[in-house]
Enzyme design. Sequence first.
Site, PDB file in Angstrom:
ATOM      1  CD  GLU A  12      -2.975  -1.382   2.139  1.00 40.36           C
ATOM      2  OE1 GLU A  12      -2.340  -1.289   3.502  1.00 40.36           O
ATOM      3  OE2 GLU A  12      -4.320  -1.657   2.212  1.00 40.36           O
ATOM      4  N   GLY A  78     -12.409  -4.256   1.445  1.00 40.15           N
ATOM      5  CA  GLY A  78     -13.540  -4.941   1.199  1.00 40.15           C
ATOM      6  C   GLY A  78     -14.550  -4.124   0.758  1.00 40.15           C
ATOM      7  CG  MET A 172      -8.558  -6.109   8.674  1.00 39.48           C
ATOM      8  SD  MET A 172      -7.585  -7.505   8.389  1.00 39.48           S
ATOM      9  CE  MET A 172      -7.388  -7.986  10.053  1.00 39.48           C
ATOM     10  CD  GLU A 173      -5.431  -2.309   8.363  1.00 38.35           C
ATOM     11  OE1 GLU A 173      -5.996  -1.941   7.694  1.00 38.35           O
ATOM     12  OE2 GLU A 173      -4.957  -3.283   8.339  1.00 38.35           O
ATOM     13  CG  ASP A 196     -11.591  -8.144  -0.580  1.00 34.68           C
ATOM     14  OD1 ASP A 196     -10.630  -7.712  -0.486  1.00 34.68           O
ATOM     15  OD2 ASP A 196     -12.441  -8.389   0.031  1.00 34.68           O
TER      16      ASP A 196
END
Length: 228
Positions: A12, A78, A172-173, A196
């Site tokens: 990233e 996602g 997730m962050e 995704d």
Amino acid sequence: MTLAIMGAMSEEIAPILERVGEYKTTAYAGNTYYEASYKGINLVIAYSKIGKVFSTLTATTMCEHFGAQKLLFSGVAGAISPKLKVGDLIVATKLAQHDLDITAFGHPFGYVPEGSVYVEADKELIALSKEVAVEMGKSVQEGIIATGDQFVADEKRKNWIGETFKADALEMEGASVAVVCDALDVPFFILRAISDAADMDASFSFDEFLETSAVESAEFVMKMVDKL
Ligand SMILES: Nc1ncnc2c(CN3C[C@H](CCSCCOCCO)[C@@H](O)C3)c[nH]c12
């Protein structure tokens, strides 16, 4: 001005480092931070490693140790909203932690006492992203992002997160970065490109599109930096 550009995975921030070219590398608190001067702005760049704890450590370090006065996050996510396809960009208006749960005491999902379910991103940086979107001829969606310490690859879990938090994307962050920056009064901005659909094919889609989606997000964030 010192500006933090953060990701969670090396993929990233690789496009950011490539764009910046020359940078100083510093090892600190179990991580690596890259400092550069870019068009008169002091940049501190890092990937945190995956999850809310690592991203909390990195966001705090960027602000407290490297003196970041604004923080831009660039990465992948996602999709929950069916309007979001692989490669699409989403800007977080506000973020929540979908795996924070003391509902046994009657509190809403994502809430703990003296906290809040949502943390709002900086409105000026969101407005700047709108300008960049027009200049780049890109359609960028704004929405709620839900964060948790799980790679979601399950339609049921994804839909529960979507319904419970009215979230359009998950990762997730972001929400942990949001809590840190909000507490330290550092304006922050979270941009994600979809990799995704957080469904049963998520891991395959993620593996296939991580790099290209990470570039999509990074290129957009660097256009924002050029206008700061
Ligand atoms: N569906 C999904 N659920 C949750 N988060 C995401 C994100 C956003 N980032 C990607 C990365 C998860 C990858 S863990 C596997 C890494 O493999 C490393 C090699 O084994 C983490 O930093 C969060 C994209 N799709 C997601």
